[in-house]
Scaffold this motif. Structure first.
Motif: not given
Length: 187
Positions: A35, A41, A44-45, A48-49
């Motif tokens: 990222d 970030d 977090k991504q 979530k995935r």
């Protein structure tokens, strides 16, 4: 400055998120992503995935570099548990006085620690609820592997896991260090 050979871009800092699963005694890396904005970030991504996948984990484990309030809040909002390490300079609010976790442990006598055995090794632990600056009220486990050793500070949102279970689960995180060492040397 690092080079991402997939995109051909250069980026500053180490902003790699590696998602791995530990299940039934086996460890597997699912993905590694870069990222370009921030490591939080990227995490977090990745989290979530993972939650959207069929492998949706019950517990997230990560190191102190990622222990930010916004990530802890997001994990709670996903209905998941976390266990993470805290830096020793995190500030504790104790009766109106602010001191670091490191300083707080100096005031705790060794006989106040509880001995737990994990994989034939002894650890001494203290399990307390503390009001941490920038984190709010947190369950904190102070763990050390020798009488005069500096403790490691873990925090979790689990109220049901025993202290021994939390330390044992966090010890599994070190498997990722082997992956990082290999990745840095060979990829």
């Amino acid at each position: 400055v690092h080079h991402d050979s997939v995109s051909g871009q250069f980026y500053h800092g180490f902003k790699l998120a590696c998602a791995a699963v530990y299940r039934a005694g086996k460890f597997g890396v699912l993905e590694a992503s870069v990222d370009y904005t921030s490591k939080i970030d990227a995490c977090k991504q990745a989290f979530k995935r993972l939650c959207d996948s069929e492998l949706s984990p019950d517990v997230f484990l990560f190191d102190s570099w990622y222990a930010a309030q916004e990530l802890l809040t997001m994990i709670k909002s996903l209905g998941k548990l976390y266990i993470t390490r805290l830096k020793s300079n995190i500030i504790v609010n104790c009766d109106g006085e602010e001191i670091s976790l490191r300083a707080l442990t100096r005031s705790i006598e060794h006989d106040k620690y509880e001995r737990v055995r994990i994989n034939k090794k002894s650890y001494w632990t203290v399990d307390v609820t503390l009001n941490l600056k920038n984190y709010g009220e947190q369950r904190v486990i102070m763990s050390k592997d020798a009488v005069f050793a500096e403790p490691v500070f873990l925090t979790t949102n689990s109220r049901n896991f025993s202290t021994k279970s939390i330390v044992a689960i966090y010890l599994k995180r070190f498997i990722i260090e082997v992956f990082f060492k290999d990745a840095k040397q060979f990829l």
